[in-house]
Enzyme design. Structure first.
Site, PDB file in Angstrom:
ATOM      1  N   ASN A 169      33.140  10.630  14.063  1.00 52.33           N
ATOM      2  CA  ASN A 169      33.103  11.649  15.114  1.00 52.33           C
ATOM      3  C   ASN A 169      32.002  11.245  16.096  1.00 52.33           C
ATOM      4  O   ASN A 169      30.824  11.421  15.811  1.00 52.33           O
ATOM      5  CB  ASN A 169      32.807  13.024  14.487  1.00 52.33           C
ATOM      6  CG  ASN A 169      32.641  14.104  15.539  1.00 52.33           C
ATOM      7  OD1 ASN A 169      32.906  13.886  16.721  1.00 52.33           O
ATOM      8  ND2 ASN A 169      32.202  15.280  15.107  1.00 52.33           N
ATOM      9  N   LYS A 215      31.255  12.483  18.833  1.00 54.12           N
ATOM     10  CA  LYS A 215      30.684  13.637  19.544  1.00 54.12           C
ATOM     11  C   LYS A 215      30.577  13.323  21.046  1.00 54.12           C
ATOM     12  O   LYS A 215      31.435  12.619  21.582  1.00 54.12           O
ATOM     13  CB  LYS A 215      29.352  14.029  18.902  1.00 54.12           C
ATOM     14  CG  LYS A 215      29.495  14.255  17.381  1.00 54.12           C
ATOM     15  CD  LYS A 215      28.302  14.888  16.734  1.00 54.12           C
ATOM     16  CE  LYS A 215      28.563  15.087  15.245  1.00 54.12           C
ATOM     17  NZ  LYS A 215      27.468  15.752  14.557  1.00 54.12           N
ATOM     18  N   HIS A 269      34.728  22.286  13.987  1.00 54.21           N
ATOM     19  CA  HIS A 269      33.414  21.674  13.719  1.00 54.21           C
ATOM     20  C   HIS A 269      32.322  22.701  13.970  1.00 54.21           C
ATOM     21  O   HIS A 269      32.424  23.519  14.886  1.00 54.21           O
ATOM     22  CB  HIS A 269      33.226  20.450  14.617  1.00 54.21           C
ATOM     23  CG  HIS A 269      32.072  19.608  14.210  1.00 54.21           C
ATOM     24  ND1 HIS A 269      30.773  19.953  14.478  1.00 54.21           N
ATOM     25  CD2 HIS A 269      32.016  18.451  13.509  1.00 54.21           C
ATOM     26  CE1 HIS A 269      29.957  19.036  13.962  1.00 54.21           C
ATOM     27  NE2 HIS A 269      30.697  18.110  13.369  1.00 54.21           N
ATOM     28  N   GLU A 307      31.163  20.216   5.753  1.00 50.19           N
ATOM     29  CA  GLU A 307      29.974  19.745   6.455  1.00 50.19           C
ATOM     30  C   GLU A 307      28.905  20.840   6.436  1.00 50.19           C
ATOM     31  O   GLU A 307      28.928  21.739   7.292  1.00 50.19           O
ATOM     32  CB  GLU A 307      30.306  19.401   7.913  1.00 50.19           C
ATOM     33  CG  GLU A 307      31.311  18.286   8.064  1.00 50.19           C
ATOM     34  CD  GLU A 307      31.187  17.616   9.437  1.00 50.19           C
ATOM     35  OE1 GLU A 307      31.139  16.384   9.447  1.00 50.19           O
ATOM     36  OE2 GLU A 307      31.117  18.314  10.456  1.00 50.19           O
ATOM     37  N   GLU A 310      29.623  22.473  15.371  1.00 48.93           N
ATOM     38  CA  GLU A 310      29.054  22.425  16.719  1.00 48.93           C
ATOM     39  C   GLU A 310      29.926  23.152  17.736  1.00 48.93           C
ATOM     40  O   GLU A 310      29.525  23.340  18.885  1.00 48.93           O
ATOM     41  CB  GLU A 310      28.822  20.957  17.125  1.00 48.93           C
ATOM     42  CG  GLU A 310      27.656  20.354  16.354  1.00 48.93           C
ATOM     43  CD  GLU A 310      27.671  18.841  16.249  1.00 48.93           C
ATOM     44  OE1 GLU A 310      28.437  18.188  16.969  1.00 48.93           O
ATOM     45  OE2 GLU A 310      26.909  18.320  15.407  1.00 48.93           O
ATOM     46  N   GLY A 323      23.143  15.698  11.320  1.00 46.28           N
ATOM     47  CA  GLY A 323      22.217  15.136  12.298  1.00 46.28           C
ATOM     48  C   GLY A 323      20.760  15.278  11.919  1.00 46.28           C
ATOM     49  O   GLY A 323      19.868  15.027  12.727  1.00 46.28           O
ATOM     50  N   SER A 370      24.942  13.561   7.706  1.00 46.73           N
ATOM     51  CA  SER A 370      23.985  12.470   7.457  1.00 46.73           C
ATOM     52  C   SER A 370      24.503  11.430   6.466  1.00 46.73           C
ATOM     53  O   SER A 370      23.741  10.884   5.667  1.00 46.73           O
ATOM     54  CB  SER A 370      22.634  13.029   7.000  1.00 46.73           C
ATOM     55  OG  SER A 370      22.058  13.829   8.019  1.00 46.73           O
TER      56      SER A 370
HETATM   57  P1  13P Z   1      25.890  13.189  11.242  1.00 45.56           P
HETATM   58  O1  13P Z   1      26.585  12.121  10.446  1.00 45.56           O
HETATM   59  O2  13P Z   1      25.219  12.676  12.486  1.00 45.56           O
HETATM   60  O3  13P Z   1      24.993  14.026  10.376  1.00 45.56           O
HETATM   61  O4  13P Z   1      27.046  14.176  11.786  1.00 45.56           O
HETATM   62  C1  13P Z   1      27.967  14.692  10.879  1.00 45.56           C
HETATM   63  C2  13P Z   1      29.037  15.384  11.620  1.00 45.56           C
HETATM   64  O5  13P Z   1      28.828  16.431  12.200  1.00 45.56           O
HETATM   65  C3  13P Z   1      30.349  14.737  11.678  1.00 45.56           C
HETATM   66  O6  13P Z   1      31.325  15.586  12.215  1.00 45.56           O
END
Ligand code: 13P
Length: 269
Positions: free
Chosen positions: A9, A11, A95, A182, A97, A188, A228
């Site tokens: 992803n 982002k 997600h 997640e 976010e 992150g 992560s």
């Molecule tokens: P990270 O791997 O940067 O922690 O992000 C995970 C994520 O949100 C994947 O959709």
């Protein structure tokens, strides 16, 4: 046997030139892997670029979000058909976010980027239904906030999200889905969820799916962990019985680290 998935992803990273370079790098590093399904989810602006780059490979393309309406006056949104026309086979839905954790964008302070996009359990469900109806395969996300975990509510929150996401969807539809667990506090932050605990929650999700749709469907469903995931922790995660791969942010932005994750996923089965 469930074929593992390693999904990147990206982002809101990579302009078109950067997306081309990253896709080329992933192709060189992981394009020949056969024992794992690789999915790249670049920003919408780079979908066609990445699609062209991965043509003639086993790598699949996914969107990061979509709207449930087919077309119309919805400025800035993308429909399932638009994602399909860019070459997407998958789409990430719900997600963290994109979820408005307080259920209403009205409550979101513009300075609080965690709550500004406003997806809720109900909109996530609509998006999953629209994706399936159009022939896109949803990667439906769930996961608890740190405060919800600290209050001992992880299972209740995740179970509630999964049930709401699947509400009204028949077994044929659910059988095409991937679910990604997640935990929000692990995204992150560099703070990976302990592999045993991630496996326990993924197993709990499988149990919820089994309760709704039966053991056979649940046994065939790919359930991913995200938060992560890195080359130095991926083996421990992939060794777990109920973790079928990763949904990866930061470590998917470098071809070398993502390639290592793909290899670990392929070696795990
Ligand atoms: P990270 O791997 O940067 O922690 O992000 C995970 C994520 O949100 C994947 O959709």
């Amino acid at each position: 046997m469930r074929t593992p998935i390693m999904a990147g992803n990206w982002k809101m990273n990579c302009d078109n030139d950067e997306a081309q370079a990253l896709a080329d790098g992933v192709l060189a590093r992981a394009g020949q892997v056969e024992d794992a399904l690789v999915i790249l989810c670049p920003p919408a602006s780079a979908l066609t670029t990445v699609h062209a780059a991965i043509a003639n490979s086993n790598i699949k393309l996914g969107g990061q979000n979509m709207f449930w309406e087919e077309e119309g006056a919805f400025t800035g949104e993308l429909s399932a058909r638009m994602l399909l026309s860019c070459g997407c086979e998958f789409v990430i839905i719900g997600h963290s976010e994109r979820r408005g954790r307080f259920g209403s964008v009205d409550e979101a302070d513009a300075a609080d980027l965690d709550t500004i996009f406003g997806d809720t359990d109900a909109t996530v469900n609509r998006k999953v239904k629209a994706a399936l109806a159009a022939g896109l395969l949803p990667i439906g996300c769930c996961g608890e906030l740190l405060g919800e975990r600290q209050a001992g509510n992880t299972d209740a929150v995740v179970e509630g999200q999964v049930k709401a996401m699947l509400d009204g969807i028949d077994a044929d539809g659910v059988a095409q889905m991937v679910i990604a667990y997640e935990p929000v506090w692990a995204i992150g932050t560099g703070e990976v969820c302990d592999a045993d605990e991630a496996n326990r929650v993924c197993g709990m999700i499988r149990g919820v799916v089994a309760g709704l749709y039966g053991d056979e469907l649940a046994d065939g469903m790919r359930i991913l962990y995200g938060g992560s995931v890195k080359p130095d922790n991926v083996e421990g995660l992939m060794a777990m019985a109920d973790i079928d791969g990763g949904l990866v942010g930061g470590a998917s932005l470098k071809a070398d680290s993502f390639g290592a994750l793909v290899e670990a996923a392929a070696d795990a089965r």
